[in-house]
Design a protein around this motif. Structure first.
Motif, PDB file in Angstrom:
ATOM      1  N   TRP A 135       0.823  -1.227   0.000  1.00 49.83           N
ATOM      2  CA  TRP A 135       0.000   0.000   0.000  1.00 49.83           C
ATOM      3  C   TRP A 135       0.849   1.267   0.000  1.00 49.83           C
ATOM      4  O   TRP A 135       2.039   1.240   0.314  1.00 49.83           O
ATOM      5  CB  TRP A 135      -0.957   0.016   1.199  1.00 49.83           C
ATOM      6  N   VAL A 136       0.196   2.368  -0.335  1.00 49.37           N
ATOM      7  CA  VAL A 136       0.735   3.719  -0.148  1.00 49.37           C
ATOM      8  C   VAL A 136      -0.400   4.548   0.470  1.00 49.37           C
ATOM      9  O   VAL A 136      -1.563   4.133   0.409  1.00 49.37           O
ATOM     10  CB  VAL A 136       1.180   4.371  -1.486  1.00 49.37           C
ATOM     11  N   PRO A 137      -0.102   5.695   1.047  1.00 48.18           N
ATOM     12  CA  PRO A 137      -1.198   6.503   1.601  1.00 48.18           C
ATOM     13  C   PRO A 137      -2.134   7.000   0.497  1.00 48.18           C
ATOM     14  O   PRO A 137      -1.713   7.176  -0.642  1.00 48.18           O
ATOM     15  CB  PRO A 137      -0.469   7.689   2.245  1.00 48.18           C
TER      16      PRO A 137
ATOM     17  N   GLU B  55      -1.155  14.636   2.017  1.00 43.91           N
ATOM     18  CA  GLU B  55      -0.585  15.217   3.245  1.00 43.91           C
ATOM     19  C   GLU B  55       0.089  14.148   4.113  1.00 43.91           C
ATOM     20  O   GLU B  55       1.074  14.425   4.788  1.00 43.91           O
ATOM     21  CB  GLU B  55      -1.644  15.997   4.061  1.00 43.91           C
ATOM     22  N   ASP B  56      -0.420  12.916   4.051  1.00 42.14           N
ATOM     23  CA  ASP B  56       0.222  11.839   4.801  1.00 42.14           C
ATOM     24  C   ASP B  56       1.584  11.497   4.199  1.00 42.14           C
ATOM     25  O   ASP B  56       2.546  11.227   4.910  1.00 42.14           O
ATOM     26  CB  ASP B  56      -0.668  10.586   4.810  1.00 42.14           C
ATOM     27  N   VAL B  57       1.651  11.508   2.874  1.00 42.82           N
ATOM     28  CA  VAL B  57       2.919  11.225   2.196  1.00 42.82           C
ATOM     29  C   VAL B  57       3.964  12.250   2.633  1.00 42.82           C
ATOM     30  O   VAL B  57       5.089  11.890   3.000  1.00 42.82           O
ATOM     31  CB  VAL B  57       2.742  11.286   0.654  1.00 42.82           C
ATOM     32  N   GLU B  58       3.557  13.519   2.620  1.00 40.25           N
ATOM     33  CA  GLU B  58       4.498  14.580   2.995  1.00 40.25           C
ATOM     34  C   GLU B  58       4.959  14.434   4.440  1.00 40.25           C
ATOM     35  O   GLU B  58       6.146  14.574   4.736  1.00 40.25           O
ATOM     36  CB  GLU B  58       3.873  15.958   2.757  1.00 40.25           C
ATOM     37  N   ALA B  59       4.007  14.107   5.326  1.00 40.80           N
ATOM     38  CA  ALA B  59       4.361  13.934   6.736  1.00 40.80           C
ATOM     39  C   ALA B  59       5.308  12.748   6.934  1.00 40.80           C
ATOM     40  O   ALA B  59       6.225  12.795   7.758  1.00 40.80           O
ATOM     41  CB  ALA B  59       3.096  13.756   7.568  1.00 40.80           C
ATOM     42  N   LEU B  60       5.076  11.687   6.155  1.00 41.57           N
ATOM     43  CA  LEU B  60       5.972  10.524   6.242  1.00 41.57           C
ATOM     44  C   LEU B  60       7.398  10.921   5.866  1.00 41.57           C
ATOM     45  O   LEU B  60       8.369  10.552   6.519  1.00 41.57           O
ATOM     46  CB  LEU B  60       5.510   9.421   5.285  1.00 41.57           C
ATOM     47  N   ARG B  61       7.512  11.699   4.787  1.00 42.78           N
ATOM     48  CA  ARG B  61       8.838  12.092   4.306  1.00 42.78           C
ATOM     49  C   ARG B  61       9.531  13.030   5.278  1.00 42.78           C
ATOM     50  O   ARG B  61      10.740  13.005   5.420  1.00 42.78           O
ATOM     51  CB  ARG B  61       8.728  12.759   2.938  1.00 42.78           C
ATOM     52  N   GLU B  62       8.729  13.841   5.948  1.00 41.59           N
ATOM     53  CA  GLU B  62       9.329  14.755   6.924  1.00 41.59           C
ATOM     54  C   GLU B  62       9.629  14.063   8.243  1.00 41.59           C
ATOM     55  O   GLU B  62      10.287  14.623   9.115  1.00 41.59           O
ATOM     56  CB  GLU B  62       8.384  15.939   7.194  1.00 41.59           C
ATOM     57  N   GLY B  63       9.089  12.863   8.401  1.00 36.40           N
ATOM     58  CA  GLY B  63       9.347  12.116   9.627  1.00 36.40           C
ATOM     59  C   GLY B  63       8.424  12.489  10.759  1.00 36.40           C
ATOM     60  O   GLY B  63       8.652  12.125  11.906  1.00 36.40           O
ATOM     61  N   THR B  64       7.342  13.224  10.468  1.00 36.56           N
ATOM     62  CA  THR B  64       6.412  13.609  11.535  1.00 36.56           C
ATOM     63  C   THR B  64       5.276  12.598  11.684  1.00 36.56           C
ATOM     64  O   THR B  64       4.466  12.705  12.589  1.00 36.56           O
ATOM     65  CB  THR B  64       5.802  14.997  11.256  1.00 36.56           C
TER      66      THR B  64
END
Lengths: 667, 248
Positions: A295-297, A301-310
């Motif tokens: 899966w992927v989100p 916004e979830d993708v971006e948060a994952l990449r930022e580590g938040t």
């Protein structure tokens, strides 16, 4: 253009192989003692062929570049080996294995070869068990099975995530028995650098002793190439560092046609790359897709948060996850074939949903499998079915027993616990379906020259199904070649020993020596890896998971330029007469630089999409591959004529008499 | 991170060899140990110094070709990994790392960090097989049920990759863990029973002939084994060996 004759015997599909075996010429045991066979490579195909030919009585001379035959890269195969045993009683049969393989290959393989493969598949399991291969068993003591992509039955036999290792060690032990008897002369740390043709027949090879640098002549009545595939043309692949196309390319230059070079398998589940220094990619077995969900989100916004580590993957709610394989292919779900799964991952990542910093990763998640197995265990052991921690713990134990070594490998490389967090995976080059053209006898277009295993092109069409490479390697080596080569060698019983003191051997040896000397004396400014990486980038960007006309034309001219630059500016330190790993690499990269161009040329001429060959111009609205059976229902076989651009095209028409050719759908 | 590497350089088997010092900078912790050596070699080639020779192939921890004695440990400081799977995150900025070949009389150095482990092949040739022809006319694979525990234990023994870390770690250069892994695999399976006695005697004799030392039960081999091959296998082999000799 000429039409190639595959030499498929007449008769009903299911009787062809039996009738063939009944009608071929045999060599009597006393005469076998006077016949030599050279085998290049000691993977599943070369190892099993060497052992079997030696048992039959031939004098076998076997070569590998590694320090022991046990190191050949078949050892790294993880998930399993297919066989139509139908032990599970789930409707499997020889025909079904044949059907799945043809369909999985997108109707671009040869019916009779594939049927034979399915037919002998059951013997392989019997054979390996008799040799002491410790396959996985259930509590009743019988053999266990799992499922692989592109099929609806459980026919894959396995030994945890080390099936290739166990099968190869089986073949290696069979070889050892013959080495001890003196029937196999084993040449470790030797690399074949040319094939010698005498009176139109393959009669020997030129090999370099990698320790001393000595160039040696070896003669035989027949030569078998079992040197694997050419995935390393991409620099980064799941192949071993030493895996190379040199033996295959040298025989191509001596007259063996090269078939379908553009058919490459990009495996969907590999550990994503981490940096510029990366030397190779590591596979996570397809068997993981039995239990893992990809899966992927759903939300950017979830993708971006994952990449930022938040945000952590485990914090994303179920309804915000896009299980895109299950969504697009409900019938096969996470177990669609590799080409389909890889393209789907690329599609999501290209759309911006990649879950790591590079944007080139998707999740492979075991949490639902852990819960499912955990619940089962809790019930079986009479524990509290509402104890979620216990369920998780017990579930993790089950997953560990099935895939433990793969999870450990992932953890060591990525430094993350895959039992707690979903794995991150991305497609990587894994296998090449294309290879040296062979007929039904596995003989190339040069008489007396054979190609088996991944080195040939024959059985997987334009996409190989999981757990079928091991099957093909062992089928070719244990059960097919030993018959077909006998038919050829029956004409050689009066030939006597082949002398190496002939002009043909001398000429070949000198050519090899000149080439090596040229490399060592070049003293240019760039290392071999510099060129290999550049070639890899061109191949990945323009001949990778999807291809188009413009890109392929660019690839051809860029590879040409790179090749010219290589010969002008490559730097190979060290000398000729010593262990010189840079020199070994240089020779291999020189061949990749030619093969790569032929690859692009082949991809350019195949104006359709099939299996692993995806041309952007030929796709359905939904992004699925669009075959053109009217125009491209054939094997492309290339004849060497100097530069790769001059290669001459030959065609083998594919006939489908026992299977209905239709659109390949896994929906 | 920045590191100082002390690497064993030896031109050939007859050369004496010595440790040479090479500084290396900007090493990423996500690199594997061999990728770090790749980077070093690229730098050496640029300076027209001959790169360091080392064995490696699959880089997935399964082929057994890579070796290296790193800071006094076979396959380095991490557990249950081969050198190719060792990552630089196990080291710290400023570290000095000693890199030597596997050392044992039965593993002569070929060049730099490359050693000759063909003695292992010869031990396998002495009996590491079931004498069954590859005709395909054997009985059905399910005709002899094998208890799951036996099959699993045989599998665990069979996962030995033949890298030689056990020998390199042993103060006696003993190959007992390696040999016992193969002996155990076959002695646990019905297919291997038929010639179990000859097998263990032949393999042990060959091991001695190749000059490997004796086992004194220090257990270093098990600790350093990248595949976690258990010492139980050595006990099993000793039992097999004694029984075979008694019954001979």
């Amino acid at each position: 253009m000429a039409t190639l004759n595959s030499g498929v015997p007449q008769g009903d599909l299911k009787d062809k192989w039996t009738q063939y075996k009944d009608s071929i010429d045999l060599v009597n045991p006393a005469n076998k003692r006077n016949i030599d066979v050279i085998v290049v490579g000691t993977g599943l195909a070369g190892g099993s062929a060497s052992a079997t030919l030696a048992e039959l009585g031939y004098n076998v001379k076997t070569f590998c570049y590694q320090d022991s035959p046990r190191r050949a890269h078949s050892i790294a195969a993880q998930g399993g080996i297919n066989a139509a045993k139908n032990y599970q009683g789930d409707g499997d049969s020889t025909y079904r294995l044949f059907y799945d393989t043809i369909k999985g290959g997108d109707y671009r393989s040869r019916e009779a070869n594939v049927y034979r493969l399915a037919e002998v598949s059951t013997n392989i399991i019997d054979q390996c068990v008799a040799q002491g291969v410790p396959f996985a068993r259930d509590y009743g003591g019988l053999l266990d099975n799992r499922s692989f992509g592109g099929v609806l039955v459980s026919r894959t036999f396995y030994a945890k995530g080390q099936t290739g290792q166990q099968l190869l060690l089986g073949a290696y032990s069979a070889m050892n028995r013959q080495i001890a008897r003196g029937k196999i002369q084993m040449h470790n740390r030797h690399e074949m650098l040319d094939v010698v043709i005498v009176d139109g027949k393959a009669r020997g090879i030129i090999a370099r002793n990698l320790i001393t640098g000595e160039i040696e002549r070896h003669s035989a009545h027949a030569v078998v190439i079992a040197s694997g595939g050419y995935g390393n043309v991409y620099f980064l692949s799941t192949n071993a560092m030493g895996s190379n196309a040199t033996a295959a390319w040298k025989v191509h230059k001596k007259g063996a046609f090269f078939a379908n070079p553009c058919y490459t398998q990009i495996h969907p589940t590999c550990i994503p790359r981490s940096g510029e220094y990366q030397s190779k990619l590591t596979l996570m077995s397809e068997s993981l897709r039995n239990d893992g969900r990809i899966w992927v989100p759903k939300r950017m916004e979830d993708v971006e948060a994952l990449r930022e580590g938040t945000l952590k993957a485990t914090e994303i709610a179920e309804e915000n996850r896009d299980y895109y394989l299950e969504r697009r292919y409900p019938a096969f779900g996470n177990l669609v074939p590799r080409d389909v799964a890889s393209r789907a991952a690329k599609e999501r990542c290209d759309a911006g949903y990649g879950v790591n910093k590079t944007g080139e990763a998707v999740y492979l998640d075991f949490s639902s499998a852990i819960t499912r197995y955990g619940k089962e265990q809790v019930l079986l052991q009479g524990e509290d079915p509402n104890d979620h921690n216990l369920i998780k713990k017990m579930g993790q134990e089950v997953v560990k027993s099935k895939y433990g070594n793969l999870f450990q490998m992932y953890e060591k490389i990525v430094d993350e616990n895959p039992y707690e967090n979903p794995m991150m995976i991305y497609p990587a080059v894994h296998y090449t379906m294309g290879g040296i053209w062979v007929d039904y006898n596995l003989m190339t277009t040069v008489p007396g020259l054979y190609a088996i295993g991944e080195a040939n092109f024959s059985d997987h069409g334009s996409n190989r199904l999981g757990a079928s490479a091991l099957m093909q390697g062992l089928a070719d080596g244990y059960f097919v070649l030993p018959y077909t080569i006998g038919d050829y060698l029956s004409n050689d019983i009066r030939t006597g020993p082949i002398s190496t003191d002939t002009p043909e051997f001398k000429e070949s040896e000198e050519k090899v020596k000149d080439l090596l000397k040229k490399l060592v004396e070049n003293k240019g400014k760039h290392s071999v890896d510099y060129y290999h990486k550049k070639l890899g980038n061109i191949m990945w960007d323009k001949c990778g998971m999807s291809r188009n006309e413009t890109g392929l034309n660019e690839a051809i001219s860029e590879i040409k330029e790179l090749r010219a630059d290589f010969w002008k500016n490559v730097m190979v330190p060290g000398g000729l007469n010593e262990l010189n790993k840079e020199l070994e690499k240089a020779g291999r990269v020189a061949d990749f630089l030619e093969l790569g161009e032929l690859f692009a040329k082949d991809a350019l001429t195949r104006n359709e999409s099939c299996g692993g060959h995806f041309r952007e111009e030929y796709a359905t609205k939904e992004g699925e591959a669009k075959r053109d059976d009217k125009k491209f229902n054939f094997v492309s076989a290339w004849e060497y004529k100097g530069e790769p651009s001059e290669a001459k095209f030959h065609k083998e028409k594919l006939e489908f008499e026992n299977i209905e050719v239709k659109v390949r759908s896994y929906k | 991170m920045n590191l100082t590497l002390k690497i064993w350089r030896q031109k050939s088997n007859t050369d004496k060899g010595s440790l040479e010092t090479y500084p290396i900078s900007d090493v990423s912790e996500d690199m594997s140990f061999l990728e770090m050596l790749d980077v070093l070699n690229e730098e050496l080639i640029e300076k027209e110094i001959e790169p360091v020779a080392f064995d490696h192939d699959c880089r997935e921890g399964i082929c057994g070709m890579c070796s290296l004695y790193i800071n006094g440990e076979a396959h380095g400081p991490d557990r249950r990994v081969t050198t190719c799977q060792l990552h630089m995150r196990k080291f710290n900025d400023g570290d000095t790392i000693f890199i030597e070949p596997f050392r044992a009389n039965s593993f002569p150095v070929v060049k730099d960090l490359v050693v000759d482990r063909s003695s292992f092949d010869r031990i396998q040739q002495a009996g590491g097989y079931v004498s069954v022809n590859t005709s395909g006319n054997t009985q059905d694979a399910n005709s002899i049920p094998i208890p799951k525990d036996d099959a699993d234990t045989a599998f665990d023994a069979a996962t030995c990759i033949g890298c030689g870390a056990c020998v390199a770690s042993c103060k006696n250069s003993s190959a007992m863990l390696f040999v016992s892994a193969k002996v155990s695999q076959f002695s646990l399976l019905p297919q291997g029973q038929v010639e179990a006695k000859e097998r263990v005697i032949n393999m042990v004799n060959k091991m001695d002939e190749e000059g490997f030392g004796n086992c004194t039960n220090t257990g270093a081999c098990e600790v350093e084994c990248p595949k976690g091959i258990s010492l139980d296998n050595i006990s099993r082999m000793n039992r097999e060996f004694i029984t075979a000799n008694v019954k001979k």
